[in-house]
Design a protein around this motif. Structure first.
Motif, PDB file in Angstrom:
ATOM      1  N   GLY A  26       1.553   8.790  -6.963  1.00  0.00           N
ATOM      2  CA  GLY A  26       2.601  10.095  -7.034  1.00  0.00           C
ATOM      3  C   GLY A  26       3.765  10.587  -7.338  1.00  0.00           C
TER       4      GLY A  26
ATOM      5  N   ALA B  70      -4.596   7.814  -5.795  1.00  0.00           N
ATOM      6  CA  ALA B  70      -3.172   7.583  -4.440  1.00  0.00           C
ATOM      7  C   ALA B  70      -4.741   7.443  -3.510  1.00  0.00           C
ATOM      8  N   PHE B  71      -5.998   8.530  -2.941  1.00  0.00           N
ATOM      9  CA  PHE B  71      -6.860   8.249  -2.309  1.00  0.00           C
ATOM     10  C   PHE B  71      -7.531   6.988  -2.418  1.00  0.00           C
TER      11      PHE B  71
ATOM     12  N   ILE C  53      -4.316  12.402  -9.765  1.00  0.00           N
ATOM     13  CA  ILE C  53      -3.430  11.960  -9.650  1.00  0.00           C
ATOM     14  C   ILE C  53      -3.493  11.310  -7.982  1.00  0.00           C
ATOM     15  N   VAL C  54      -4.495  13.407  -7.465  1.00  0.00           N
ATOM     16  CA  VAL C  54      -5.291  12.611  -5.752  1.00  0.00           C
ATOM     17  C   VAL C  54      -5.551  11.636  -6.059  1.00  0.00           C
TER      18      VAL C  54
ATOM     19  N   ILE D 249      -4.870  11.052   4.941  1.00  0.00           N
ATOM     20  CA  ILE D 249      -5.085  11.509   3.819  1.00  0.00           C
ATOM     21  C   ILE D 249      -4.201  12.910   2.936  1.00  0.00           C
TER      22      ILE D 249
ATOM     23  N   ALA E  45      -5.104   4.175  -1.339  1.00  0.00           N
ATOM     24  CA  ALA E  45      -4.881   3.919  -0.219  1.00  0.00           C
ATOM     25  C   ALA E  45      -6.141   4.096   0.960  1.00  0.00           C
TER      26      ALA E  45
ATOM     27  N   ARG F 224       1.115  -0.979  -0.028  1.00  0.00           N
ATOM     28  CA  ARG F 224      -0.160  -0.128  -0.147  1.00  0.00           C
ATOM     29  C   ARG F 224       0.889   1.570   0.025  1.00  0.00           C
TER      30      ARG F 224
ATOM     31  N   VAL G  58       0.517   4.006  -3.571  1.00  0.00           N
ATOM     32  CA  VAL G  58       0.553   5.660  -3.342  1.00  0.00           C
ATOM     33  C   VAL G  58       1.734   5.800  -3.353  1.00  0.00           C
TER      34      VAL G  58
ATOM     35  N   GLN H 280      -1.112  12.275   3.826  1.00  0.00           N
ATOM     36  CA  GLN H 280      -0.109  11.745   2.793  1.00  0.00           C
ATOM     37  C   GLN H 280      -0.216  11.340   1.502  1.00  0.00           C
ATOM     38  N   THR H 281      -1.885  11.022   1.492  1.00  0.00           N
ATOM     39  CA  THR H 281      -1.741  10.798  -0.339  1.00  0.00           C
ATOM     40  C   THR H 281      -1.188  11.223  -1.257  1.00  0.00           C
ATOM     41  N   PHE H 282      -1.657  12.670  -0.722  1.00  0.00           N
ATOM     42  CA  PHE H 282      -1.270  13.636  -1.197  1.00  0.00           C
ATOM     43  C   PHE H 282       0.442  13.435  -2.178  1.00  0.00           C
ATOM     44  N   PRO H 283       0.749  13.475  -3.399  1.00  0.00           N
ATOM     45  CA  PRO H 283       2.117  13.602  -3.677  1.00  0.00           C
ATOM     46  C   PRO H 283       2.735  15.179  -3.565  1.00  0.00           C
ATOM     47  N   PRO H 284       3.732  15.040  -3.323  1.00  0.00           N
ATOM     48  CA  PRO H 284       4.327  16.239  -3.440  1.00  0.00           C
ATOM     49  C   PRO H 284       4.596  17.587  -4.358  1.00  0.00           C
ATOM     50  N   VAL H 285       4.152  16.508  -5.774  1.00  0.00           N
ATOM     51  CA  VAL H 285       4.751  17.765  -6.747  1.00  0.00           C
ATOM     52  C   VAL H 285       3.170  18.060  -6.660  1.00  0.00           C
ATOM     53  N   ALA H 286       1.866  17.477  -6.963  1.00  0.00           N
ATOM     54  CA  ALA H 286       0.685  17.838  -6.523  1.00  0.00           C
ATOM     55  C   ALA H 286       0.472  19.250  -5.559  1.00  0.00           C
TER      56      ALA H 286
END
Lengths: 389, 246
Positions: free
Chosen positions: A330, A370-371, A366-367, B94, A374, A322, A326, B96-102
């Motif tokens: 990203g 990823a969400f 993308i978000v 939640i 997860a 997992r 994720v 932490q699922t955001f990619p830093p680039v985004a």
């Protein structure tokens, strides 16, 4: 089923915070930004300016209802319902504003949600998140929530509800490329994950069996993790480019210095540590009694490993998977910088053209991906963990 | 083994400093990577200045996120803020699922190009590991210790400052280390939005098809991240050791 009557109690501090922020957003921040074309600076418009009086009133009434629930109702379901009502109403209002501000047949005008809408959506999202957290839903319910929400959003998109908003305008222009880049994104994220599982699982088992190897191998993998992604992508371009130059077969297979190959290799390398480390941790957690009982039953070494040890370690290994999935979803974004494709292409193109809509066209999926990954994998881990006990 | 690690560490540091101070002396090493007589060493700016700017951005952001994250972590573990705890936990997950680039990409349109979006994105992304570790650290203080502290007549404030925070310190430091290392990498992407930093070197290489630049930028950033990770881990061990000796 008895209907619980929502009881008023003393003000909820989180609700108060959200209600104040939301009210400020409605009153003082622009609801939508109107641009007569893609390049000119935007022109802020309020809720009352863009919607007919009755619609604006209905919108404000629903938001007031949500605020009331946030302030004074403690029942989590009511709070969730109020938040979802608010999200729906805001989304529909933005869509309606897009329709109202766009002259028929005009493809040049851009209508984007303004700061007010974003703040409102964040507040309502927090309210919904808080309600769901308080309800403590099990893994099945969480996936169900996700599925319902995804289906609703998908239906709205398919129906064309948001077609007059600027993000969807960018989508309409890039529809073919979007599908291709989205596939590429998933392919890179999942492919490198699959390769990493195949390699890291044996590494993890080996490190578990031979403790002397553990510190060295996991330490090396850890060092790889600390190299910044853009740097690793860049560094891998040189050897892969050289490989393609020296070995015609590699070049024929599509391995080149620029493009998807260095990205896939880098993602693969990044994925090794979490899976190997979690395999070791999971195997360590297997009770010795279980292993001995299996041996006593006359199982072979291989049978003990696959039938008992790996099975019992599965939840922890899955947690590693997992983390990797994720993380990969990203990181693939950055692959766009070295010509690896993926949804990051839109993000970096958007940054280059200062076109926020194009950035969002890449960043939102993308978000969301990823969400969702997860949520689904967390639920899976929980189910497995329960089955194990 | 520890001797070996120390030698490697020193060698890495020496290599990094030597390269940053006298980049031209490495030119023969990088020359084979270039084509058509392109410069083997980054020539559009001073590497040392860029490295320092990079580190400065990362440290500024990390300092801000440490202050905010530790503050928030303390707040939600006090009785008065306990209501916010479950929500903040979920939000961290939640987030932490955001990619830093985004995060970076979405910040640009809001504040414009330059240092600002990078600082904001690094700040926001750096919050999460520190916040999470602060909460875990504060929540896992043994109840017996807390009771003993109260029994000794400590006020809530004294207990926080001289018992809970010191006990949580190792975990908080680990959070800061994680967030710093992630940010050293993310800051390179900041150069796509015109922030000063080592990403500039990599991107210049990508644009002019100069592998030597890419490798330089990548190696310097990677070495910095590894050395930083290592140094902070050492610092953590040291602080924990002194804390236990006292």
């Amino acid at each position: 089923m008895a209907l619980t009557v929502p009881r008023l109690r003393r003000l909820d501090p989180l609700g108060a915070l959200l209600a104040v922020a939301g009210a400020t957003a409605v009153m003082f921040l622009p609801f939508v930004i109107f641009k007569s074309n893609r390049v000119v600076p935007g022109d802020p418009r309020g809720l009352l300016e863009v919607l007919p009086a009755w619609a604006a009133f209905a919108c404000q009434a629903s938001l007031l209802l949500a605020a009331t629930a946030a302030l004074g109702v403690s029942n989590a379901r009511v709070r969730l319902g109020a938040a979802l009502l608010g999200v729906t109403v805001v989304a529909l209002a933005v869509a309606a504003a897009g329709d109202a501000l766009t002259p028929a047949g005009n493809k040049v005008v851009r209508v984007a949600p303004g700061a007010g809408v974003w703040v409102l959506l964040v507040c309502l999202g927090l309210l919904a998140t808080d309600a769901i957290t308080r309800m403590r839903p099990g893994p099945g319910r969480r996936v169900l929530f996700l599925a319902v929400f995804t289906a609703a959003a998908g239906l709205a998109l398919a129906h064309g509800t948001f077609d007059h908003l600027s993000v969807m305008r960018e989508y309409a222009v890039n529809a073919d490329r979007f599908a291709r880049e989205a596939r590429q994104h998933l392919w890179l994220a999942l492919g490198s994950l699959a390769a990493a599982v195949v390699v890291a699982l044996p590494i993890g088992i080996l490190c578990h069996r031979v403790p002397r190897l553990r510190a060295g191998v996991l330490g090396t993998l850890n060092v790889i993790q600390t190299i910044p992604s853009i740097a690793l992508f860049g560094i891998l371009m040189a050897p892969l480019g050289a490989l393609a130059g020296a070995v015609p077969l590699a070049a024929a297979l599509g391995i080149r210095g620029i493009g998807a190959a260095p990205a896939a290799v880098a993602l693969f390398l990044y994925s090794l540590l979490p899976i190997a480390a979690n395999t070791v941790a999971g195997l360590k957690r297997v009770p010795r009694a279980a292993v001995e009982a299996a041996r006593g039953m006359g199982m072979t070494n291989w049978q003990v490993l696959t039938g008992v040890e790996l099975l019992l370690a599965l939840p922890v290994i899955l947690t590693g998977i997992r983390i990797v999935l994720v993380q990969n979803i990203g990181m693939v974004t950055v692959a766009a910088l070295i010509g690896g494709g993926g949804l990051g292409t839109f993000v970096f193109q958007g940054i280059g053209q200062t076109a926020i809509d194009l950035v969002l066209l890449g960043a939102i999926p993308i978000v969301a991906l990823a969400f969702s990954a997860a949520v689904v994998l967390d639920a899976l881990v929980e189910v497995m963990d329960r089955a194990r006990q | 083994m520890p001797g070996m690690a120390a030698i490697l560490r020193l060698a890495a540091l020496a290599l990094l400093l030597a390269f940053l101070l006298t980049p031209q002396s490495f030119a023969p090493l990088f020359a084979p990577l270039t084509q058509y007589g392109a410069p083997p060493i980054y020539d559009q700016g001073n590497l040392l200045t860029l490295a320092l700017a990079h580190l400065g951005t990362v440290c500024c952001a990390a300092a801000a996120s440490t202050l905010v994250a530790v503050g928030l972590g303390i707040l939600v573990t006090r009785p008065s803020g306990a209501q916010f705890l479950p929500l903040s936990r979920t939000l961290v997950n939640i987030g932490q699922t955001f990619p830093p680039v985004a995060v970076l990409a979405v910040t640009v349109p809001l504040v414009g190009f330059g240092e600002k979006p990078t600082l904001i994105a690094l700040f926001a992304y750096g919050l999460l590991p520190i916040f999470e570790n602060t909460i875990v650290g504060l929540q896992t203080c043994p109840a017996a210790v807390l009771e003993a502290a109260s029994g000794m007549g400590m006020s809530a404030r004294q207990r926080l400052l001289s018992v809970e925070l010191p006990l949580a310190l190792p975990l908080i430091l680990e959070g800061i280390r994680l967030s710093l290392v992630i940010n050293v990498g993310t800051a390179t992407i900041g150069s796509t939005v015109a922030a000063k930093g080592l990403g500039e070197v990599i991107i210049a290489g990508l644009l002019s098809n100069n592998n030597a630049f890419i490798l330089q930028g990548g190696l310097v950033t990677g070495l910095m991240a590894i050395l930083l990770y290592d140094a902070l881990a050492g610092l953590e061990r040291r602080i924990c050791r002194t804390a236990h000796l006292d």
